[in-house]
Enzyme design. Structure first.
Site, mmCIF file in Angstrom:
data_model
loop_
_atom_site.group_PDB
_atom_site.id
_atom_site.type_symbol
_atom_site.label_atom_id
_atom_site.label_comp_id
_atom_site.label_asym_id
_atom_site.label_seq_id
_atom_site.Cartn_x
_atom_site.Cartn_y
_atom_site.Cartn_z
ATOM 1 N N CYS A 18 1.844 -16.310 -1.347
ATOM 2 C CA CYS A 18 1.954 -17.678 -1.826
ATOM 3 C C CYS A 18 1.195 -18.615 -0.890
ATOM 4 O O CYS A 18 0.766 -18.230 0.180
ATOM 5 C CB CYS A 18 3.415 -18.089 -1.853
ATOM 6 S SG CYS A 18 4.443 -16.855 -2.630
ATOM 7 N N ARG A 43 -4.362 -18.369 -3.635
ATOM 8 C CA ARG A 43 -3.395 -17.478 -2.996
ATOM 9 C C ARG A 43 -2.246 -17.135 -3.939
ATOM 10 O O ARG A 43 -1.443 -16.261 -3.637
ATOM 11 C CB ARG A 43 -2.812 -18.145 -1.749
ATOM 12 C CG ARG A 43 -3.832 -18.415 -0.674
ATOM 13 C CD ARG A 43 -3.131 -18.949 0.540
ATOM 14 N NE ARG A 43 -2.375 -17.908 1.187
ATOM 15 C CZ ARG A 43 -2.786 -17.210 2.231
ATOM 16 N NH1 ARG A 43 -3.956 -17.456 2.752
ATOM 17 N NH2 ARG A 43 -2.050 -16.271 2.754
ATOM 18 N N TRP A 90 2.979 -16.688 -6.178
ATOM 19 C CA TRP A 90 2.481 -15.489 -6.858
ATOM 20 C C TRP A 90 3.633 -14.501 -6.837
ATOM 21 O O TRP A 90 4.034 -14.024 -5.773
ATOM 22 C CB TRP A 90 1.297 -14.926 -6.091
ATOM 23 C CG TRP A 90 0.527 -13.843 -6.777
ATOM 24 C CD1 TRP A 90 -0.652 -13.975 -7.447
ATOM 25 C CD2 TRP A 90 0.853 -12.443 -6.836
ATOM 26 N NE1 TRP A 90 -1.069 -12.756 -7.933
ATOM 27 C CE2 TRP A 90 -0.164 -11.800 -7.568
ATOM 28 C CE3 TRP A 90 1.908 -11.672 -6.359
ATOM 29 C CZ2 TRP A 90 -0.166 -10.438 -7.834
ATOM 30 C CZ3 TRP A 90 1.918 -10.308 -6.615
ATOM 31 C CH2 TRP A 90 0.878 -9.703 -7.343
ATOM 32 N N ASN A 116 6.847 -18.127 2.156
ATOM 33 C CA ASN A 116 5.892 -17.086 1.801
ATOM 34 C C ASN A 116 6.343 -15.835 2.531
ATOM 35 O O ASN A 116 6.466 -15.848 3.749
ATOM 36 C CB ASN A 116 4.495 -17.520 2.269
ATOM 37 C CG ASN A 116 3.440 -16.459 2.018
ATOM 38 O OD1 ASN A 116 3.652 -15.525 1.269
ATOM 39 N ND2 ASN A 116 2.293 -16.624 2.665
ATOM 40 N N GLY A 117 6.642 -14.773 1.791
ATOM 41 C CA GLY A 117 7.098 -13.545 2.440
ATOM 42 C C GLY A 117 8.279 -12.963 1.698
ATOM 43 O O GLY A 117 8.574 -13.333 0.564
ATOM 44 N N GLU A 505 -16.994 -0.048 -5.640
ATOM 45 C CA GLU A 505 -16.880 -1.502 -5.546
ATOM 46 C C GLU A 505 -17.282 -2.165 -6.866
ATOM 47 O O GLU A 505 -16.640 -3.117 -7.322
ATOM 48 C CB GLU A 505 -17.752 -1.997 -4.378
ATOM 49 C CG GLU A 505 -17.868 -3.497 -4.220
ATOM 50 C CD GLU A 505 -16.545 -4.202 -3.921
ATOM 51 O OE1 GLU A 505 -15.516 -3.535 -3.724
ATOM 52 O OE2 GLU A 505 -16.555 -5.448 -3.909
ATOM 53 N N LYS A 509 -14.864 -4.533 -8.931
ATOM 54 C CA LYS A 509 -15.243 -5.918 -9.246
ATOM 55 C C LYS A 509 -15.098 -6.166 -10.737
ATOM 56 O O LYS A 509 -14.538 -7.167 -11.159
ATOM 57 C CB LYS A 509 -16.700 -6.100 -8.824
ATOM 58 C CG LYS A 509 -17.140 -7.245 -8.044
ATOM 59 C CD LYS A 509 -16.635 -7.578 -6.706
ATOM 60 C CE LYS A 509 -15.229 -7.333 -6.318
ATOM 61 N NZ LYS A 509 -14.969 -7.392 -4.911
ATOM 62 N N GLU A 512 -11.346 -6.080 -11.954
ATOM 63 C CA GLU A 512 -10.432 -7.139 -11.508
ATOM 64 C C GLU A 512 -10.712 -8.488 -12.156
ATOM 65 O O GLU A 512 -9.798 -9.275 -12.352
ATOM 66 C CB GLU A 512 -10.361 -7.238 -9.982
ATOM 67 C CG GLU A 512 -11.592 -7.731 -9.301
ATOM 68 C CD GLU A 512 -11.450 -7.751 -7.781
ATOM 69 O OE1 GLU A 512 -10.339 -7.936 -7.266
ATOM 70 O OE2 GLU A 512 -12.482 -7.594 -7.097
ATOM 71 N N HIS A 528 -17.500 16.769 -13.769
ATOM 72 C CA HIS A 528 -16.244 17.497 -13.516
ATOM 73 C C HIS A 528 -15.047 16.791 -14.150
ATOM 74 O O HIS A 528 -13.935 16.921 -13.671
ATOM 75 C CB HIS A 528 -16.033 17.674 -12.008
ATOM 76 C CG HIS A 528 -17.106 18.480 -11.364
ATOM 77 N ND1 HIS A 528 -17.182 19.848 -11.489
ATOM 78 C CD2 HIS A 528 -18.188 18.109 -10.634
ATOM 79 C CE1 HIS A 528 -18.252 20.282 -10.839
ATOM 80 N NE2 HIS A 528 -18.880 19.249 -10.319
ATOM 81 N N LYS A 627 -5.455 -13.779 -3.562
ATOM 82 C CA LYS A 627 -6.496 -13.502 -2.578
ATOM 83 C C LYS A 627 -6.042 -12.651 -1.405
ATOM 84 O O LYS A 627 -6.729 -11.742 -0.987
ATOM 85 C CB LYS A 627 -7.070 -14.833 -2.093
ATOM 86 C CG LYS A 627 -8.240 -14.703 -1.129
ATOM 87 C CD LYS A 627 -9.472 -14.181 -1.823
ATOM 88 C CE LYS A 627 -10.638 -13.976 -0.869
ATOM 89 N NZ LYS A 627 -11.637 -13.079 -1.470
HETATM 90 C C1 F6R Z 1 -11.174 -7.283 -4.196
HETATM 91 C C2 F6R Z 1 -10.560 -7.792 -2.986
HETATM 92 C C3 F6R Z 1 -9.446 -7.021 -2.388
HETATM 93 C C4 F6R Z 1 -9.453 -7.171 -0.860
HETATM 94 C C5 F6R Z 1 -8.220 -6.497 -0.248
HETATM 95 C C6 F6R Z 1 -8.228 -6.585 1.264
HETATM 96 O O1 F6R Z 1 -12.234 -8.088 -4.623
HETATM 97 O O2 F6R Z 1 -10.924 -8.831 -2.503
HETATM 98 O O3 F6R Z 1 -9.488 -5.679 -2.756
HETATM 99 O O4 F6R Z 1 -10.614 -6.597 -0.349
HETATM 100 O O5 F6R Z 1 -7.070 -7.104 -0.738
HETATM 101 O O6 F6R Z 1 -8.288 -7.905 1.679
HETATM 102 P P1 F6R Z 1 -8.699 -8.299 3.159
HETATM 103 O O7 F6R Z 1 -10.137 -7.949 3.327
HETATM 104 O O8 F6R Z 1 -8.438 -9.767 3.271
HETATM 105 O O9 F6R Z 1 -7.836 -7.477 4.070
#
Ligand code: F6R
Length: 632
Positions: A18, A43, A90, A116-117, A505, A509, A512, A528, A627
């Site tokens: 959050c 967030r 969130w 937050n937590g 990746e 991308k 998500e 396979h 995020k």
């Molecule tokens: C995907 C993405 C997440 C972060 C992951 C780790 O686009 O951003 O998969 O890479 O949550 O986040 P950090 O790098 O902040 O530890």
């Protein structure tokens, strides 16, 4: 009493990732809080709320939905107070309802609290508080905490209200198991706020006659660039004129005021439609910033100021361990490839969430790296703590200056790419690849890499921003390709060697932000199992740059084409394919092996972005994601 007539439901709701903001000063708090919440929305964006302490009353507004919805709600009330707290949520489980939004008010109506937590022992505390006569309108762990503060405050017999407020919060937190970043208001202390943290980020912005508490610098940077990074177990007690920091065990802390090196414009959209788009196009500059001042004078190796390891200590290292989550984990896989290829040292990569529990036997001479853009990801932090507990030296590659991971590591490398707001990581990822490539170079030059090879490698790294610019120029063409394939419901991303992680990746991308099912595989693995998915409705994105195994990749492409699978290929400029094999071609310039993964990432970022836009998705705030994942 709260001015909103909110019926709190009985859903258990844990809050993770959050955003928290608190204001105390001379200006109207509500507008500052709303601005902060808007900036923190990446967030968490299920629901939002504020509490304003004004004329001896706690006025609360909280709504399910985006901050905009809350802004409409607050506009209905005369919120004029200069002290307040705000929260954007969130949720993991429990309904997204007005009731579950923060702040939560203690049943005696005296305290408003945002959190937050996760409070792990909330259930025992709730039983205890119920026996003491406290009542609950929700089953949130946060409401338990607000009542626990009320209980300890009421029990404090010595001191004035201000001292009791502080002691009430302190004693409550002493009983908490779990994680928290909190801010609290007390009706008896109309000019005070208290905030505290344990394993959830929290900063104090030191402004001109005002203070702002926030879980993230983006919420306060428009008012001040002077910040105190609070540490775990610290409590800050504020008035508009002064603040003091103590620990849970009452030790006084001398604050260190740091300066944020980026400004509010870095966290604004400018002319872009989305932060993700902005951050993709910012990459040439971001990558230049990641490299700045990090090459030796003779131009043959990298230099890092913060490793806190001498060259001879590094030479003793015979194995590397890399841990991270999500996109950052993909960056670890590329780094593994480069260290093994150029420094000829073994590297192990693990998901931080797995490493922390699997009690892996480690080489005593291993050097441990964690990668984290935010520096707050709880699994990565826990993996790091576990490695440190076992006596390993842990270095961090991290973007957010002053983050928990940065502070707890034994040294490391800041990425310096500025704030990344888009939930889907782009510039932080390519910067992690770049820093990883520099680490590989540094170690390789301590081992067997020659001066000439080092010089060529450095030249290649320095050329990265221009190469990225060249690929970005293809954005309009990639947008057209995205339009052609945006209706597909499945995608495969296929690459080999250092481009296999880029395939992973690319798939991450795409899924998500566009909610298309996508998988990444090493190209040769495709037969396979995944080949069963292939049909004219399932496009494959192939990474096929010129190199030793180019022909092998072309064979895999043939296998897909034989089953009518559409092919989008990312290949080196000037490469031709047999007639009819590829349906769309994106080119990257010829470049050094160490930088190919960086350059090849750009087309898939653009492709995913444009597909998501074409499908009408909320690119910067994809459903179910936030995020920074600050609880397990
Ligand atoms: C995907 C993405 C997440 C972060 C992951 C780790 O686009 O951003 O998969 O890479 O949550 O986040 P950090 O790098 O902040 O530890």
């Amino acid at each position: 009493m709260p001015c909103s007539s909110i019926a709190l439901s009985c859903n258990l709701s844990k809050q993770i990732m959050c955003g928290i903001v608190g204001y105390i000063g001379k200006h109207k708090a509500v507008s500052i809080l709303l601005e902060g919440l808007k900036r923190l929305e990446y967030r968490g964006y299920d629901s939002a709320g504020v509490a304003i302490l004004q004329q001896g009353k706690l006025l609360v507004a909280k709504k399910a939905g985006r901050v905009e919805v809350l802004a409409h709600e607050t506009a209905k009330h005369a919120f004029t107070g200069t002290l307040g707290i705000g929260h954007t949520r969130w949720a993991t489980h429990g309904g997204v309802t007005d009731a579950n939004a923060h702040p939560h008010i203690s049943s005696d109506g005296k305290f408003a609290l945002i959190h937050n937590g996760v409070i792990e022992n909330y259930s025992q505390m709730k039983t205890f508080l119920t026996q003491k006569g406290y009542t609950f309108k929700s089953e949130t762990d946060t409401e338990v905490l607000s009542n626990l503060v009320a209980y300890h405050y009421a029990k404090e017999s010595s001191g004035d209200t201000s001292e009791r407020f502080l002691e009430g919060v302190r004693k409550a937190l002493q009983h908490v198991e779990g994680t928290y970043g909190i801010a609290v208001l007390c009706i008896d202390c109309p000019e005070e706020m208290i905030a505290a943290r344990k394993a959830s980020p929290l900063l104090l912005g030191v402004g001109d006659g005002e203070y702002i508490i926030a879980s993230d610098a983006s919420a306060l940077v428009s008012r001040t660039q002077n910040v105190v990074y609070l540490k775990d177990g610290e409590i800050v007690h504020l008035t508009a004129k002064a603040f003091s920091i103590t620990t849970l065990d009452q030790t006084e802390v001398t604050p260190i005021v740091d300066t944020i090196t980026w400004s509010v414009s870095d966290a604004e959209l400018g002319t872009y439609s989305h932060f993700m788009e902005k951050e993709i196009f910012e990459q040439p500059v971001a990558l230049e910033n990641s490299m700045r001042g990090r090459f030796s004078e003779d131009g043959s190796t990298a230099v890092f100021g913060g490793l806190n390891l001498t060259a001879s200590e590094l030479r003793q290292i015979n194995r590397f361990m890399f841990c991270a989550c999500g996109t950052a984990w993909h960056a670890c896989l590329v780094t593994e490839h480069l260290i093994e290829r150029f420094a000829r040292l073994p590297v192990e990569v693990d998901y931080a969430s797995e490493f922390r529990y699997r009690n892996a036997p480690l080489d005593p001479n291993a050097l441990f790296f964690v990668l984290s853009q935010s520096g707050e990801t709880i699994d990565t932090l826990a993996a790091m703590r576990e490695a440190k507990r076992k006596g390993y030296r842990v270095l961090a590659i991290n973007n957010v200056v002053g983050s928990t991971i940065a502070r707890e590591s034994d040294g490391g490398i800041y990425q310096h790419v500025g704030p990344e707001i888009g939930v889907a990581s782009t510039k932080a990822f390519t910067s992690q690849l770049l820093v990883g490539a520099m680490v590989a170079l540094y170690v390789a030059r301590l081992k067997d890499m020659s001066f000439a090879d080092g010089t060529e490698y450095v030249k290649a790294l320095k050329g990265v921003p221009d190469l990225v610019r060249q690929v970005l120029k293809q954005a309009p063409a990639i947008k057209e390709i995205a339009k052609r394939f945006a209706k597909a419901n499945d995608f495969l991303f296929l690459g080999r060697l250092s481009l296999f992680p880029i395939a992973l990746e690319g798939a991450l991308k795409l899924k998500e932000i566009s909610y298309i099912h996508a998988e990444g595989y090493p190209a040769a693995e495709m037969k396979h199992g995944p080949i069963a998915l292939i049909s004219e409705k399932c496009p494959s994105v192939f990474f096929a740059p010129q190199g030793e195994i180019f022909n092998k990749i072309v064979s895999s492409m043939q296998e897909i084409k034989a089953r009518k699978g559409p092919i989008i290929v990312i290949t080196t400029e000037g490469t031709e394919f047999p007639e009819g094999l590829v349906d769309a071609k994106i080119t990257i310039p010829q470049c050094h092996e160490a930088v190919v993964p960086i350059i090849a990432s750009i087309p898939v970022q653009l492709l995913s972005y444009y597909i998501a836009v074409e499908r009408g998705c909320d690119v910067d705030k994809p459903r179910n994601l936030a995020k920074s994942v600050t609880v397990e």
